[in-house]
Design a protein around this motif. Sequence first.
Motif, short mmCIF file in Angstrom:
data_model
loop_
_atom_site.label_atom_id
_atom_site.label_comp_id
_atom_site.label_asym_id
_atom_site.label_seq_id
_atom_site.Cartn_x
_atom_site.Cartn_y
_atom_site.Cartn_z
N MET A 150 12.63 -1.54 0.47
CA MET A 150 11.33 -1.68 -0.43
C MET A 150 11.71 -1.16 -1.66
SD MET A 150 8.11 -2.75 -0.32
CE MET A 150 7.01 -2.28 1.00
N GLY A 151 12.60 0.11 -1.83
CA GLY A 151 12.95 0.50 -3.10
C GLY A 151 13.67 -0.48 -3.82
N LEU A 152 14.51 -0.99 -3.43
CA LEU A 152 15.47 -2.19 -3.87
C LEU A 152 14.32 -3.47 -4.60
CD1 LEU A 152 17.75 -0.64 -3.06
CD2 LEU A 152 18.93 -2.77 -2.54
N LEU A 153 13.51 -3.70 -3.72
CA LEU A 153 12.82 -4.71 -3.89
C LEU A 153 11.65 -4.32 -5.04
CD1 LEU A 153 11.94 -7.83 -2.83
CD2 LEU A 153 10.31 -6.65 -1.55
N ILE A 154 11.04 -3.18 -5.15
CA ILE A 154 10.29 -2.82 -6.07
C ILE A 154 10.90 -2.65 -7.42
CG2 ILE A 154 8.75 -0.90 -6.90
CD1 ILE A 154 7.65 -0.75 -4.03
N ILE A 155 12.18 -2.29 -7.34
CA ILE A 155 13.12 -2.05 -8.49
C ILE A 155 13.07 -3.28 -9.16
CG2 ILE A 155 15.23 -1.48 -9.27
CD1 ILE A 155 15.39 0.95 -7.40
N GLY A 173 14.98 -6.42 -12.48
CA GLY A 173 13.65 -5.60 -12.47
C GLY A 173 13.32 -5.08 -13.95
N ASN A 174 14.43 -4.94 -14.68
CA ASN A 174 13.99 -4.78 -16.25
C ASN A 174 13.63 -5.62 -17.19
OD1 ASN A 174 14.27 -1.53 -16.96
ND2 ASN A 174 16.38 -1.94 -16.06
N ASN A 175 14.11 -6.96 -16.84
CA ASN A 175 13.83 -7.98 -17.78
C ASN A 175 14.30 -9.36 -16.97
OD1 ASN A 175 13.74 -9.80 -19.94
ND2 ASN A 175 14.72 -8.65 -21.34
N PRO A 176 13.39 -9.81 -16.23
CA PRO A 176 13.87 -11.17 -15.53
C PRO A 176 14.20 -12.18 -16.28
CG PRO A 176 11.51 -10.71 -15.23
CD PRO A 176 11.88 -9.72 -16.01
N VAL A 177 13.70 -12.50 -17.73
CA VAL A 177 14.04 -13.60 -18.50
C VAL A 177 15.57 -13.19 -18.94
CG1 VAL A 177 13.25 -14.72 -20.41
CG2 VAL A 177 11.68 -14.02 -19.17
N GLY A 178 15.55 -11.99 -19.47
CA GLY A 178 16.94 -11.78 -19.99
C GLY A 178 18.11 -11.66 -18.95
N TRP A 192 1.20 1.08 7.62
CA TRP A 192 2.50 1.64 7.12
C TRP A 192 3.13 1.28 6.11
CZ3 TRP A 192 7.10 2.82 11.13
CH2 TRP A 192 6.73 3.68 11.88
N GLU A 193 2.52 -0.03 5.41
CA GLU A 193 2.92 -0.55 4.08
C GLU A 193 2.45 0.43 3.11
OE1 GLU A 193 1.01 -2.70 6.11
OE2 GLU A 193 -0.97 -1.61 5.28
N LEU A 194 1.24 1.13 3.13
CA LEU A 194 0.85 1.95 2.19
C LEU A 194 2.07 3.31 2.05
CD1 LEU A 194 -1.34 2.73 0.13
CD2 LEU A 194 -2.51 3.99 2.04
N GLU A 195 2.37 3.82 3.27
CA GLU A 195 3.21 4.94 3.35
C GLU A 195 4.31 4.52 2.86
OE1 GLU A 195 2.59 7.49 6.63
OE2 GLU A 195 1.12 6.26 7.16
N VAL A 196 5.04 3.23 3.09
CA VAL A 196 6.27 3.05 2.77
C VAL A 196 6.25 3.00 1.28
CG1 VAL A 196 8.01 1.11 2.49
CG2 VAL A 196 6.96 1.85 4.95
N VAL A 197 5.37 2.37 0.52
CA VAL A 197 4.90 2.07 -0.84
C VAL A 197 5.04 3.40 -1.42
CG1 VAL A 197 3.72 1.20 -2.93
CG2 VAL A 197 4.38 -0.21 -0.65
N THR A 198 4.10 4.27 -0.97
CA THR A 198 3.81 5.65 -1.68
C THR A 198 5.38 6.49 -1.46
OG1 THR A 198 1.78 5.75 -0.48
CG2 THR A 198 2.68 7.65 -1.34
N MET A 199 6.25 6.25 -0.44
CA MET A 199 7.40 7.01 -0.39
C MET A 199 8.12 6.36 -1.46
SD MET A 199 9.68 7.21 3.34
CE MET A 199 8.53 7.80 4.15
N VAL A 200 8.23 5.33 -1.71
CA VAL A 200 9.15 4.60 -2.85
C VAL A 200 8.66 5.21 -4.04
CG1 VAL A 200 9.63 2.53 -3.82
CG2 VAL A 200 9.58 2.55 -1.47
N VAL A 201 7.60 5.09 -4.38
CA VAL A 201 6.84 5.59 -5.66
C VAL A 201 7.20 6.81 -5.63
CG1 VAL A 201 4.84 5.62 -7.15
CG2 VAL A 201 5.27 3.70 -5.86
N LEU A 202 6.91 7.77 -4.72
CA LEU A 202 7.05 9.40 -4.61
C LEU A 202 8.58 9.50 -5.28
CD1 LEU A 202 5.85 12.06 -4.56
CD2 LEU A 202 6.44 11.82 -2.08
N GLY A 203 9.35 8.57 -4.75
CA GLY A 203 10.81 8.69 -4.86
C GLY A 203 11.27 8.44 -6.35
N GLY A 204 10.32 8.01 -6.88
CA GLY A 204 10.51 8.12 -8.57
C GLY A 204 10.85 6.60 -8.84
N ILE A 253 6.83 1.44 -10.32
CA ILE A 253 6.27 0.47 -9.52
C ILE A 253 6.45 -0.70 -10.45
CG2 ILE A 253 3.89 1.00 -10.44
CD1 ILE A 253 4.52 0.16 -6.72
N LEU A 254 6.46 -0.52 -11.50
CA LEU A 254 6.67 -2.06 -12.31
C LEU A 254 7.83 -2.67 -12.49
CD1 LEU A 254 4.29 -1.01 -15.35
CD2 LEU A 254 3.69 -2.42 -13.40
N GLY A 255 8.86 -1.93 -11.45
CA GLY A 255 10.25 -2.26 -11.38
C GLY A 255 10.98 -1.74 -12.60
#
Lengths: 327, 338, 519
Positions: free
Chosen positions: B75-80, B212-217, B262-274, B277-279
Amino acid sequence: MIRSLMKSRETILAGAILLLVIGIAIRFPGFVTPSNLANVFNDTAPLIILALGQMVVILTRCIDLSVAANLALTGMVVAMLNMAMPGLPVPVILVLALVLGALMGLVNGLLVWKLDIPPIVVTLGTMTIYRGIIFVISGGEWINAHEMSDAFKAFPREVVLGLPVLSWIAIAVVLGFIILVGRTPLGRAFFAVGGNPHAAVYTGINVGLTQCAAYVLSGALAGLTGYLWVARYAVAYVDIAGGFELEVVAACVIGGISIAGGIGSVGGALLGALFLGIVKNALPVINISPFWQLAISGSAIIIAVTFNATSSRAKGRVILKKAEHAA
Amino acid sequence: MSLATPDTGAQGRQIPDRLKSPLQRFLVSWELLLLVVAVAVFTLNSFASPYFLDPWNLSDATFNFTEKAMIAFAMGLLIISGEIDLSVASIIALASTAMGFAVQMGADTPVLVMIGLGTGLLCGAFNGFLVTGFGLPSIVVTIGTMSLFRGISYIVLGDKAYTGYPSSFAFFGQGYVWWVISFEFVLFALLAIVFAVILHKTNFGRAVYVVGNNPVGALFSGIRVPRVKFALFLLTGLMSGVAAICLTSRLGATRPSIAFGWELEVVTMVVLGGVNILGGSGSIPGVVIAAFVMGMVTFGFGLLNVPGIVMSIFIGLLLIAVIALPRIAGRVIAHRKA
Amino acid sequence: MVMLANTQGIADTHPQTGDGTGPVLTLSGISKSFPGVKALSEVSLELFPGEVTALVGENGAGKSTIVKILTGIYQPDEGTISINGTPVSFPTAQDAGRAGVTAIHQETVLFDDLSVAENIFIGHAPKTRFGLIDRKEMLRKAQALLERIGARIDPHVTLKDLGIANKHLVAIARALSIDAKIVIMDEPTASLSHKEIEETYELVERLKAEGKAILFISHKFDEIFRIADRYTVFRDGQMVGTGKIEEVSEQELVKLMVGRSVDQVFPKRAPLLGKEVLKVVGYCHPTEFEDIGFTLRAGEILGFYGLVGAGRSEFMQALFGVTKPSKGAIRIDDTIAVIRDPYEAIRHGIVYVPEDRGKQGAIKGLPIFQNVSLPSLKETSHKGFLRLAEEFKLARDYTQRLDLRAAALDQDIGELSGGNQQKVVIAKWLATKPRVIILDEPTKGIDIGSKAAVHEFMAELAAEGLAVIMVSSEIPEILGMSDRVIVMREGRIAAEYEGDDLTPEHLVRAAAGITEVRS
């Protein structure tokens, strides 16, 4: 062509609902008796009210996943109030429910507006927080029918002109939204902010403030529904309306409200909610396990969002004169 | 304004590779802050309860996060990359149901594992296809599939449950590799390394950041953005399948409500990990530490007899605070400067 | 009708003699900077009631910035705005409207999913006595406004169902729905046909007669001389000339605009043309361009000139595989190339330095060296695993060649100035060792120093045998750099010039289609 298709998205949905009802009626005529249809509508009333609140939030390019938790928390608070002060008149409770709900909406709105936190994150977070608070204030206990006053319980079920008050409230909210969305500057600002935030700035509309207003509206309606829900089912506990936020979002998406913002209608949200309500009520009638419902609404979301995406136009600057006239 | 255009003439020609050494960067990183928090939570826990430092208790504590963390890596990779998958918990439910169904058909452990992983992959492919094939927003798509996947479990199971998993299947969720070291923990550690390598050491990982930084770029730089995103959905589905195997094995039963929320806890874990959320930014070490922090907080609360739902308030607050605090701090700093 | 009555009132208070009265709007000493660019420096501007002032200048001269300052979108860093001698400020768009400034923006700032009437009146719709939007009145007023500007548009229809010209008329109606003293028209005829342009001119005449002060931004010289009373010229964020239109000639105006090309020294080149590298035949797109064909030789710099929206970038992006052409073929060296996405374009040796550096060029958030190595990762990596040392080496080599100014190679590219970002983007493509490099407005919005570096480097590349395509709207740049120039207009090739035919007049005329309009 596309224009007429877009215009008639509500017509398509209404047609689908009609076909569904006719299909059921052929085998189970009892389903379409006026009294049963009134029941279905009454059952769907909370979904209709919440879907309209969710609609304005989605119009402004946001999402509110905290509505069900807001509903449950407000419901618990008013139920506990009623238990502590059985004499509190229903109008006061209604106002309290609206205000409490609006405050919870305001929290969402401020976090989105002032701190610029993504709406999905804000409302996922507040969703669990609001649910958790219910547990804290109730200690995990249920509030049952015998602990609520009769007036408290009776209000939504009171029959006026052949329909329960709950249904009338849903109708009033629909009418109110038709005016709000179509005839007030705020209502039009919802569309403007979601349709083209950049241009909204050019017309002097404050984008963040408008989004915050949408959250407050959605929260107030969730609060109102919280009281109605708890009173109607005469029970309040931590998990009431669990997962209902997904049904609300589903109703909006099915009703053609674009998750990208700026596109949607009161009629669409109403029909989306009715579609889900009819499916839900029809399942037991046609002998399908109610366990099918979750999968059906999930599929409906996916089909609706795919349909909406493929019917929307491709963007791009039209340079050739010929192409423009042909279009 | 910035370090740009120093306009000091000839001096600008030789540009050093690095301004700060990796160590200096680490000293001001989110990961270090998290590490401090983790140590603090660990210390607090050991003071709060005499049972905490028992090796077996600590080992038990790891089960609070290992399965969620496996999904959180993907999920971390996906959100990045700028997408999100809210259907992960429902994929667990569907994969678990599929395995339970296979058990009724008489399948043995190797087949069950294949079915668990296969279901995860299929679900991930379905999400990925909808998002990249039609250009749909991943939030809506995965809210839809979240209902659909779990809905299928409900259709199959209703209010019943699948049990009777073969005894060899129990190893994944209940087995120990050595002394107090569980199989799940070893798997978690291995996956952490694998994902850290994928994200930080490969071309694919670089592409994830770029998208994640710039999909068009990214598109304009010759990256095949849809392929990258599809692969990430696939990976997230696969990891949900892995978690389904571990969780099902640990519980020994499948109910349609398995892993609910669990989806909420997973997302929270990812966001807490730094992970932003906007990639665009985030790291696997951060997610690993966040997993430890969340697991130990949960375990600590458990030792203090705090009910689970109250912990969810904490998780919700954490999710918002983790994003809000840096923004507030940033504004305060900007305000002071002005 | 209500609108007309109102505007009549304005006309009464401001005698419409034109001459002799003072300016209604005065800007003095206006400066505005953005990170990395100074968009305006101490600019002044005056608008007079009942007169049209033409604001001319090349792209990037600061015209759009001044429009945004006048309409409350941007706040100036320095300087004063005064209306009838009283200093004012416009913190929001609505404040500007209330002060009597209205604008027809170049980019359509309208709402696709709202009706025409709503687009005209959003933010200031007529209300009933219950405070609700009075739809009937709004439709009636919208109808009246549209009729007044001669637009045959049904105010009920949804905006997205209108063509671009009609959308523009709606934007005009919206601007006029505000009771304004000052009307800004930012290239109002850019996307209109001949007949619609005539109608716009009539409208301008009517507004003039009503005593409104009009700021008219245009690239088309024929219309400037036809309808303007005064002119003001911007160049590189500065006001370089102003006066009455009858006291200036077309040539003088062009000179003012392009700065006689003395400010910029272009590298001297002795082009050594090699063999044909690229041949494009009959490239078409359903809505954006049609029948584009040309050849390009090694060592050649081919300029593409045209007005904004002529379809140059759209064509280049199709060539680079971002969009799909509906027809047409490409030959690179001697083989037919099929390009379905940028990945394939890069593999065929075509690379593209986009105009929108922030969105399409630089990957902000990533360090410089990773930006440079991005399309070359296959070379710098080993079996899919990154090798940072190789990436740094690549980045060092190419950024040094381009004389990049940065603190370190691991600095975020977003922290660099526009010019240095551009150098990184060019470095990234050169590292792929391309055959053809397309540069889309390569020096737009970057400082003079970086501009010269980019120009010099372009010349060097051509000398090394690279085939270069340069899209530019800056005439000196086009003239200074190109061996040959293709002018595009409305999605088609309008003309091709080389040698002695390469003159500013030829380019401006071909791009604006002047000969056509006058005949």
